[in-house]
Design a protein around this motif. Structure first.
Motif, mmCIF file in Angstrom:
data_model
loop_
_atom_site.group_PDB
_atom_site.id
_atom_site.type_symbol
_atom_site.label_atom_id
_atom_site.label_comp_id
_atom_site.label_asym_id
_atom_site.label_seq_id
_atom_site.Cartn_x
_atom_site.Cartn_y
_atom_site.Cartn_z
ATOM 1 N N CYS A 1 0.898 -1.235 0.049
ATOM 2 C CA CYS A 1 -0.074 0.073 -0.236
ATOM 3 C C CYS A 1 0.932 1.265 0.103
ATOM 4 O O CYS A 1 1.589 1.494 1.143
ATOM 5 C CB CYS A 1 -0.936 0.005 1.215
ATOM 6 S SG CYS A 1 -2.102 1.417 1.382
ATOM 7 N N ASP A 2 0.962 1.851 -1.142
ATOM 8 C CA ASP A 2 1.741 3.077 -1.423
ATOM 9 C C ASP A 2 0.933 3.930 -2.268
ATOM 10 O O ASP A 2 0.687 3.563 -3.181
ATOM 11 C CB ASP A 2 3.066 2.719 -1.776
ATOM 12 C CG ASP A 2 4.229 3.898 -1.421
ATOM 13 O OD1 ASP A 2 4.037 4.981 -1.993
ATOM 14 O OD2 ASP A 2 5.229 3.593 -0.917
ATOM 15 N N GLY B 1 -5.069 3.482 1.405
ATOM 16 C CA GLY B 1 -5.717 2.702 2.591
ATOM 17 C C GLY B 1 -6.994 2.264 2.579
ATOM 18 O O GLY B 1 -7.491 1.168 2.821
ATOM 19 N N ILE C 1 1.790 -7.452 4.985
ATOM 20 C CA ILE C 1 1.264 -6.083 4.420
ATOM 21 C C ILE C 1 2.379 -5.147 4.500
ATOM 22 O O ILE C 1 2.895 -4.811 5.650
ATOM 23 C CB ILE C 1 -0.106 -5.559 4.938
ATOM 24 C CG1 ILE C 1 -1.168 -6.531 4.766
ATOM 25 C CG2 ILE C 1 -0.402 -4.105 4.469
ATOM 26 C CD1 ILE C 1 -2.549 -6.084 5.277
ATOM 27 N N LEU D 1 3.242 -0.968 4.443
ATOM 28 C CA LEU D 1 2.354 -0.042 4.678
ATOM 29 C C LEU D 1 3.399 1.414 4.170
ATOM 30 O O LEU D 1 4.486 1.604 4.889
ATOM 31 C CB LEU D 1 1.651 0.271 5.657
ATOM 32 C CG LEU D 1 0.733 -0.632 6.092
ATOM 33 C CD1 LEU D 1 0.079 -0.466 7.311
ATOM 34 C CD2 LEU D 1 -0.353 -0.768 4.942
ATOM 35 N N ASP D 2 2.910 2.347 3.675
ATOM 36 C CA ASP D 2 3.926 3.619 3.387
ATOM 37 C C ASP D 2 3.428 4.393 4.558
ATOM 38 O O ASP D 2 2.240 4.547 4.834
ATOM 39 C CB ASP D 2 3.276 4.254 2.052
ATOM 40 C CG ASP D 2 4.184 5.813 1.991
ATOM 41 O OD1 ASP D 2 5.108 5.901 2.807
ATOM 42 O OD2 ASP D 2 3.739 6.248 0.835
ATOM 43 N N GLY E 1 0.289 5.572 7.194
ATOM 44 C CA GLY E 1 0.394 4.338 7.324
ATOM 45 C C GLY E 1 0.097 3.514 8.794
ATOM 46 O O GLY E 1 -0.429 2.590 8.977
ATOM 47 N N LEU F 1 -3.585 3.450 9.422
ATOM 48 C CA LEU F 1 -4.061 2.379 8.568
ATOM 49 C C LEU F 1 -3.738 1.203 9.485
ATOM 50 O O LEU F 1 -4.719 0.174 9.404
ATOM 51 C CB LEU F 1 -3.152 2.473 7.149
ATOM 52 C CG LEU F 1 -3.818 1.397 6.264
ATOM 53 C CD1 LEU F 1 -5.403 1.318 6.046
ATOM 54 C CD2 LEU F 1 -3.198 1.575 4.925
ATOM 55 N N ALA F 2 -2.440 0.945 9.842
ATOM 56 C CA ALA F 2 -2.276 -0.441 10.705
ATOM 57 C C ALA F 2 -3.184 -0.608 11.781
ATOM 58 O O ALA F 2 -3.564 -1.638 11.928
ATOM 59 C CB ALA F 2 -0.767 -0.194 11.112
#
Length: 80
Positions: free
Chosen positions: A7-8, A40, A53, A55-56, A64, A67-68
């Motif tokens: 995810c970026d 996200g 996963i 994440l940026d 990120g 989102l986490a």
């Protein structure tokens, strides 16, 4: 098969990570599926299950780290 999400918000970075992950695992005779997301929300709405996963940390809108946390609330995440 190892299922991985990237995810970026930067398309070039998504593709580079996908390429690096695929090459790394293929050299170790592992098969993988890498699914890329530009943000996200699409990741959170996905019904796919992932083993890992990426994440940026800095993305427009939801970063990120946030989102986490939301992914953990959704049920993703295991033992640390």
């Amino acid at each position: 098969m190892i299922k991985i999400a990237v995810c970026d918000d930067e398309p070039a970075m998504r593709e580079k990570l996908k390429q690096m992950i695929s090459q790394f695992l293929s050299r170790r005779d592992e098969t993988c599926s890498v699914t890329c997301y530009a943000g996200g929300v699409p990741l959170l709405l996905s019904s796919l299950k992932f083993d890992l996963i990426f994440l940026d940390i800095r993305m427009p809108g939801e970063d990120g780290m946030t989102l986490a946390r939301r992914l953990r609330q959704k049920g993703f995440g295991g033992e640390l």
